[in-house]
Design a protein around this motif. Structure first.
Motif, PDB file in Angstrom:
ATOM      1  N   TYR A  90     -31.754  38.612  47.064  1.00  0.00           N
ATOM      2  CA  TYR A  90     -33.067  37.979  46.916  1.00  0.00           C
ATOM      3  C   TYR A  90     -33.813  38.443  45.667  1.00  0.00           C
ATOM      4  O   TYR A  90     -34.304  37.625  44.887  1.00  0.00           O
ATOM      5  N   GLN A  91     -33.947  39.750  45.493  1.00  0.00           N
ATOM      6  CA  GLN A  91     -34.715  40.222  44.346  1.00  0.00           C
ATOM      7  C   GLN A  91     -33.871  40.233  43.067  1.00  0.00           C
ATOM      8  O   GLN A  91     -34.390  39.952  41.992  1.00  0.00           O
ATOM      9  N   GLY A  92     -32.583  40.530  43.196  1.00  0.00           N
ATOM     10  CA  GLY A  92     -31.705  40.541  42.028  1.00  0.00           C
ATOM     11  C   GLY A  92     -31.339  39.140  41.574  1.00  0.00           C
ATOM     12  O   GLY A  92     -31.833  38.641  40.564  1.00  0.00           O
ATOM     13  N   TYR A  93     -30.497  38.481  42.341  1.00  0.00           N
ATOM     14  CA  TYR A  93     -30.047  37.139  41.957  1.00  0.00           C
ATOM     15  C   TYR A  93     -31.171  36.108  42.073  1.00  0.00           C
ATOM     16  O   TYR A  93     -31.285  35.218  41.243  1.00  0.00           O
ATOM     17  N   GLY A  94     -31.989  36.233  43.101  1.00  0.00           N
ATOM     18  CA  GLY A  94     -33.042  35.245  43.320  1.00  0.00           C
ATOM     19  C   GLY A  94     -34.202  35.345  42.368  1.00  0.00           C
ATOM     20  O   GLY A  94     -34.735  34.333  41.913  1.00  0.00           O
ATOM     21  N   ASP A  95     -34.616  36.601  42.039  1.00  0.00           N
ATOM     22  CA  ASP A  95     -35.833  36.795  41.241  1.00  0.00           C
ATOM     23  C   ASP A  95     -35.589  37.428  39.874  1.00  0.00           C
ATOM     24  O   ASP A  95     -36.534  37.632  39.115  1.00  0.00           O
ATOM     25  N   GLY A  96     -34.352  37.807  39.581  1.00  0.00           N
ATOM     26  CA  GLY A  96     -34.031  38.318  38.254  1.00  0.00           C
ATOM     27  C   GLY A  96     -34.294  39.788  38.020  1.00  0.00           C
ATOM     28  O   GLY A  96     -34.276  40.251  36.873  1.00  0.00           O
ATOM     29  N   VAL A  97     -34.519  40.565  39.084  1.00  0.00           N
ATOM     30  CA  VAL A  97     -34.673  42.014  38.926  1.00  0.00           C
ATOM     31  C   VAL A  97     -33.296  42.602  38.612  1.00  0.00           C
ATOM     32  O   VAL A  97     -32.275  42.141  39.145  1.00  0.00           O
ATOM     33  N   ASP A  98     -33.269  43.605  37.757  1.00  0.00           N
ATOM     34  CA  ASP A  98     -32.017  44.214  37.320  1.00  0.00           C
ATOM     35  C   ASP A  98     -31.194  44.699  38.518  1.00  0.00           C
ATOM     36  O   ASP A  98     -31.640  45.564  39.285  1.00  0.00           O
ATOM     37  N   ILE A  99     -29.997  44.163  38.679  1.00  0.00           N
ATOM     38  CA  ILE A  99     -29.152  44.448  39.840  1.00  0.00           C
ATOM     39  C   ILE A  99     -28.665  45.894  39.847  1.00  0.00           C
ATOM     40  O   ILE A  99     -28.639  46.541  40.897  1.00  0.00           O
ATOM     41  N   ALA A 100     -28.322  46.425  38.687  1.00  0.00           N
ATOM     42  CA  ALA A 100     -27.885  47.829  38.626  1.00  0.00           C
ATOM     43  C   ALA A 100     -29.013  48.749  39.084  1.00  0.00           C
ATOM     44  O   ALA A 100     -28.768  49.735  39.800  1.00  0.00           O
ATOM     45  N   LYS A 101     -30.242  48.438  38.712  1.00  0.00           N
ATOM     46  CA  LYS A 101     -31.392  49.242  39.129  1.00  0.00           C
ATOM     47  C   LYS A 101     -31.584  49.144  40.642  1.00  0.00           C
ATOM     48  O   LYS A 101     -31.897  50.131  41.302  1.00  0.00           O
ATOM     49  N   ILE A 102     -31.399  47.940  41.202  1.00  0.00           N
ATOM     50  CA  ILE A 102     -31.513  47.780  42.658  1.00  0.00           C
ATOM     51  C   ILE A 102     -30.467  48.636  43.364  1.00  0.00           C
ATOM     52  O   ILE A 102     -30.769  49.313  44.349  1.00  0.00           O
ATOM     53  N   HIS A 103     -29.241  48.642  42.866  1.00  0.00           N
ATOM     54  CA  HIS A 103     -28.184  49.473  43.471  1.00  0.00           C
ATOM     55  C   HIS A 103     -28.571  50.955  43.436  1.00  0.00           C
ATOM     56  O   HIS A 103     -28.388  51.671  44.429  1.00  0.00           O
ATOM     57  N   GLU A 104     -29.113  51.407  42.313  1.00  0.00           N
ATOM     58  CA  GLU A 104     -29.545  52.805  42.205  1.00  0.00           C
ATOM     59  C   GLU A 104     -30.619  53.117  43.237  1.00  0.00           C
ATOM     60  O   GLU A 104     -30.557  54.142  43.926  1.00  0.00           O
ATOM     61  N   MET A 105     -31.618  52.238  43.329  1.00  0.00           N
ATOM     62  CA  MET A 105     -32.722  52.470  44.265  1.00  0.00           C
ATOM     63  C   MET A 105     -32.248  52.363  45.707  1.00  0.00           C
ATOM     64  O   MET A 105     -32.728  53.090  46.583  1.00  0.00           O
ATOM     65  N   ASN A 106     -31.292  51.467  45.979  1.00  0.00           N
ATOM     66  CA  ASN A 106     -30.734  51.352  47.328  1.00  0.00           C
ATOM     67  C   ASN A 106     -30.037  52.640  47.744  1.00  0.00           C
ATOM     68  O   ASN A 106     -30.111  53.056  48.892  1.00  0.00           O
TER      69      ASN A 106
END
Length: 189
Positions: A90-106
């Motif tokens: 949702y936030q990565g693919y859907g809204d364009g937030v950096d996916i690598a950053k999302i993985h780090e935060m996850n």
């Protein structure tokens, strides 16, 4: 013994809530010590800024995971409606937030919790939109466009990790989706 953690993933309208209820009934009847939960775990107003919304989701996930560790580690099975992949989709693919950053935060937010099985309820966006409208909810063209991006995100993730993300055809009847989900879960019990 550590609980088996199962996550249900998919776009809005895919049938995750229905499946969660059906799985709860099935595994409770099997006398499994079970906890079913969903994200968001706490109620909050989501920011319209995608980066801030991502932080909100991950803060909520951190509280959720801490609750899981503190109070539910004695369970046989934990089933979560939406988890880490939802933020990527949702936030990565859907809204364009950096996916690598999302993985780090996850990684930080999940506090080392390992998901045993991820189940993606794959549903065409057109069917999801019909289901959403049949529930009496409005869905804008922008929201539909976002669902296409999110759905594509799930497809990309499942292609990259087909052994970690197991796919169920969510166009099937609820009974058939339940049957397939039970089979996937019983493989890891």
């Amino acid at each position: 013994m550590r609980p088996k953690i199962i996550t249900l993933e998919g776009i809005d309208g895919a049938g995750k809530s229905t499946l969660m209820t059906d799985l709860y009934e099935h595994f409770t009847a099997q006398q499994k010590r079970l906890w079913v939960t969903s994200e968001p775990w706490q109620n909050f107003t989501l920011s319209s800024d995608p980066h801030m919304a991502t932080r909100q989701w991950l803060t909520d996930r951190q509280w959720h995971c801490q609750n899981l560790i503190d109070y539910h580690s004695d369970k046989d099975l934990i089933i979560i409606d939406r988890f880490d992949l939802s933020t990527v989709a949702y936030q990565g693919y859907g809204d364009g937030v950096d996916i690598a950053k999302i993985h780090e935060m996850n990684t930080v937010a999940t506090a080392g919790i390992n998901v045993t099985r991820r189940i993606w309820l794959n549903l065409p966006v057109s069917v999801a939109v019909e289901r959403i409208r049949n529930r009496g909810e409005n869905i804008s063209d922008d929201q539909i466009s976002r669902l296409f991006r999110v759905s594509n995100g799930y497809a990309v993730m499942s292609q990259h990790e087909p052994l970690k993300i197991r796919t169920i055809d969510a166009t099937q009847s609820p009974e058939d989706v339940l049957r397939d989900a039970i089979a996937l879960i019983e493989e890891v019990l």
